[in-house]
Design a protein around this motif. Structure first.
Motif, short mmCIF file in Angstrom:
data_model
loop_
_atom_site.label_atom_id
_atom_site.label_comp_id
_atom_site.label_asym_id
_atom_site.label_seq_id
_atom_site.Cartn_x
_atom_site.Cartn_y
_atom_site.Cartn_z
N UNK A 169 23.05 36.63 26.01
CA UNK A 169 22.61 37.20 24.55
C UNK A 169 24.10 37.66 23.96
N UNK A 170 24.88 38.31 24.83
CA UNK A 170 26.32 38.76 24.12
C UNK A 170 26.98 37.63 23.61
N UNK A 171 27.09 36.58 24.49
CA UNK A 171 27.82 35.26 24.07
C UNK A 171 27.20 34.69 23.02
N UNK A 226 39.33 27.92 10.96
CA UNK A 226 38.74 27.00 11.93
C UNK A 226 38.83 27.47 13.35
N UNK A 227 37.69 27.34 13.87
CA UNK A 227 38.07 27.60 15.37
C UNK A 227 37.74 26.40 16.15
N UNK A 269 36.44 28.17 22.02
CA UNK A 269 35.13 28.62 22.27
C UNK A 269 34.89 28.41 23.76
N UNK A 270 35.22 27.33 24.36
CA UNK A 270 35.25 27.27 25.87
C UNK A 270 36.09 27.96 26.63
N UNK A 294 36.87 30.95 25.66
CA UNK A 294 36.29 32.60 25.44
C UNK A 294 35.00 32.84 26.24
N UNK A 295 34.18 31.52 26.41
CA UNK A 295 33.14 31.35 27.36
C UNK A 295 33.41 31.51 28.77
N UNK A 296 34.34 31.00 29.12
CA UNK A 296 34.99 31.04 30.37
C UNK A 296 35.53 32.50 30.94
N UNK A 297 36.26 33.05 29.70
CA UNK A 297 36.73 34.28 30.16
C UNK A 297 35.50 35.35 30.37
N UNK A 298 34.67 35.05 29.47
CA UNK A 298 33.45 36.21 29.54
C UNK A 298 32.85 35.76 31.01
#
Length: 159
Positions: free
Chosen positions: A88-90, A118-119, A124-125, A127-131
């Motif tokens: 949910x946070x991601x 732009x991102x 994105x990947x 940041x998701x990996x770090x999280x």
């Protein structure tokens, strides 16, 4: 008057370059600071949630252990709960990340410099990996915390 019509000030190319570089440095520093504090906030929140879950469910965890479940099997329920909240946070981060970036860049907007808003998918990947790495690191701490739950003391005590 030694001014050209409509001109209030004049800067050399070197002065303008120094000004633009200072703005870019400020934006870069602000971005790095936000990244560091976001990671620290994620770790602190996850640790607090996990410690709260383990403390509040001490009797439940001890009961499951007495019933023959090992620490890993007991940890799986906590892992699912934390992963659900983290997903949910991601999703929230993906939704509100772009508007936050636009806000930060618009605060530092100057006439001579336009930011490309732009991102990249790689960001994105990453940041998701770090999280997810942070989540699994904290969940490892959770596993050792659940292993330390004393079954006899937890079942003796009544909250």
């Amino acid at each position: 008057a030694n001014t050209i019509n409509g001109t209030k000030t004049a800067k050399t190319i070197g002065e303008e370059r120094a000004y633009v570089e200072s703005r870019i440095m400020t934006t870069s520093t602000m971005t790095k600071t936000i990244k560091v504090f976001a990671c620290l906030l994620a770790i602190i929140v996850l640790l607090n949630v996990i410690f709260l879950i383990v403390r509040e469910r001490n009797i439940e965890i001890a009961t499951l252990k007495v019933m023959g479940l090992n620490s890993w099997q007991v940890s799986v329920s906590v892992i699912y709960e934390v992963l659900f909240m983290s997903i949910i946070g991601i999703i929230g981060g993906l939704i509100f990340g772009y508007p936050l970036m636009v806000l930060i860049l618009s605060v530092n907007k100057i006439e001579t410099l336009n930011y490309v808003m732009s991102i990249h998918f790689l960001s994105i990947f990453a940041s998701i990996f770090i999280v997810l790495f942070t989540i699994f690191s904290v969940l490892l701490i959770c596993y050792f915390r659940i292993r330390k739950v004393d079954m006899t003391e937890s079942l003796k005590r009544i909250d």
